[in-house]
Design a protein around this motif. Structure first.
Motif, PDB file in Angstrom:
ATOM      1  N   ARG A 150       0.608  -1.251  -0.180  1.00 34.93           N
ATOM      2  CA  ARG A 150       0.063   0.045  -0.058  1.00 34.93           C
ATOM      3  C   ARG A 150       0.916   1.241  -0.149  1.00 34.93           C
ATOM      4  N   GLU A 151       2.215   1.130   0.444  1.00 34.98           N
ATOM      5  CA  GLU A 151       2.979   2.442   0.559  1.00 34.98           C
ATOM      6  C   GLU A 151       3.805   2.601  -0.715  1.00 34.98           C
ATOM      7  N   LEU A 197       0.954   3.441  -7.299  1.00 32.06           N
ATOM      8  CA  LEU A 197       0.007   2.336  -7.575  1.00 32.06           C
ATOM      9  C   LEU A 197      -1.184   2.904  -8.058  1.00 32.06           C
ATOM     10  N   LYS A 206      -4.671   0.899  -4.723  1.00 32.91           N
ATOM     11  CA  LYS A 206      -4.237   0.090  -3.632  1.00 32.91           C
ATOM     12  C   LYS A 206      -5.178  -0.994  -3.084  1.00 32.91           C
ATOM     13  N   ASP A 241      -0.019  -1.983 -12.198  1.00 28.84           N
ATOM     14  CA  ASP A 241       0.450  -2.207 -10.834  1.00 28.84           C
ATOM     15  C   ASP A 241       1.340  -3.445 -10.625  1.00 28.84           C
TER      16      ASP A 241
END
Length: 280
Positions: A213-214, A218, A221, A266
Motif C-alpha cells: 500500500r505504501e 499504484l 491500492k 500495478d
C-alpha cells in the motif's frame, strides 16, 4: 430500538458508530465514502441486522435513472395486451412496475435502503432524488396518486468518490468518510474473519500488505477485501510463512499477488520496484 455498534463480525470505528446512529436520529440519509473495499456496502447489511430491519438494496449502474427507483410505466406491455384484447389493459395500474424506493415506502415495517455506488450514475441522478428522499413521498402521474412512506426508511448511500456529488444533495445527508483501517484495527478485522489463522502468517502477510500500500504510484491500492481474499488463499494453500517473510526495506513479490494487485500496470510497477530493491 437498538443502536448500531461494532460487532465481532464487523469492526466499526467509534466515529462510524456515531455517524450511523446520528443519521437514524436525524432521519437523514447517511452518505458513506471511502476507498473501494473498505466495507461501505457491508455496512448496510450490518446496520439492518443491528436494527432488526429488512434490507432493500438498489445497486446503481452508469445507466441507472432515478425514476427507476420510484417506478416505471411499461407502455410496451400495455400496447401488446391491448392488441390481444386483454382485459388488464383497462387498468393502467397493471403496468406500473414498482421500484426499490416504492417498495421501501409501502413496507409495513421500517426498512434499511442501500443506494450503492451513487457516483456511478449520471451527475443529475442525486438531484433527481432530492425531493423524494427529503419528503419521503412521490407522485405517480399515470395513476394520479401520491405514494408516501408508511415508515421512514433508514437510507444508506455509498460513493467511491468517482465524481463530485451536488451540493444540494450533500446538504440533505449526514456524511461519513471511512478511513482506511490502521494496523491494529486491521488485525481485529482479520481475527474476526479468520479466528483460526496462524499468528505468524497473519503478521507476515500484514507486513507485505501494508508495504504494498505504501508503494508510490499504484493505480489501485489493495484494500480490506483484497487482504481478506489473499489471506484465505494463503490459508487454503497452506503456504509456509517463509514465503512471505520480508523486512521494511526489502520489497518482495508475494505469492498469489493477483488477489492484491488488480491491473497490469500495478503488477509491472511492483515487479520493477522489487527488482530495484533487490539490486540495491
Amino acid at each position: 430500538m437498538a443502536g448500531f455498534k461494532s460487532t465481532e463480525r464487523y469492526i466499526a470505528s467509534r466515529d462510524l458508530e456515531v455517524a450511523v446512529n446520528a443519521s437514524v436520529t436525524l432521519q437523514r440519509p447517511l452518505l458513506v465514502k471511502g476507498e473501494p473495499g473498505t466495507g461501505k456496502t457491508v455496512l448496510a447489511h450490518e446496520v439492518a441486522g443491528a436494527l432488526d430491519y429488512p434490507l432493500i438494496e438498489w445497486h446503481i449502474k452508469s445507466t441507472t435513472k432515478a425514476q427507476q427507483g420510484l417506478y416505471e410505466y411499461d407502455a410496451v406491455s400495455r400496447l401488446r395486451d391491448g392488441q390481444l384484447g386483454d382485459e388488464r389493459v383497462h387498468d393502467i395500474g397493471n403496468y406500473i412496475v414498482r421500484g426499490k424506493l416504492w417498495e421501501a415506502f409501502e413496507a409495513d415495517h421500517p426498512v434499511v435502503v442501500l443506494i450503492d455506488e451513487v457516483d456511478k450514475a449520471d451527475i443529475e441522478f442525486p438531484n433527481d432524488l432530492l425531493l423524494e428522499l427529503d419528503r419521503m413521498q412521490f407522485f405517480v402521474y399515470e395513476t394520479r396518486k401520491t405514494i408516501s412512506a408508511k415508515h421512514r426508511p433508514v437510507v444508506i448511500i455509498t460513493s467511491n468518490n468517482e465524481k463530485e456529488l451536488p451540493d444540494a444533495f450533500l446538504r440533505r445527508c449526514f456524511f461519513h468518510y471511512i478511513r482506511f483501517p490502521d494496523r491494529e484495527t486491521m488485525e481485529r478485522i482479520v481475527q474476526a474473519h479468520y479466528p483460526d489463522i496462524k499468528k505468524d502468517l497473519a503478521r507476515e502477510a500484514m507486513n507485505v500488505f501494508f508495504q504494498i500500500r505504501e508503494v508510490p504510484g499504484l493505480k489501485k491500492k489493495p484494500a480490506t477485501s483484497e487482504l481478506l481474499d489473499w489471506l484465505k488463499l494463503l490459508m487454503v494453500e497452506d503456504l509456509p510463512v517463509e514465503a512471505l517473510r520480508t523486512n521494511e526495506k526489502q520489497l518482495v513479490i508475494p505469492p498469489l499477488y493477483g488477489a492484491l494487485l488488480k491491473n497490469e500496470q500495478d503488477v509491472h510497477l511492483f515487479e520493477r520496484l522489487a527488482f530495484l530493491a533487490r539490486r540495491g
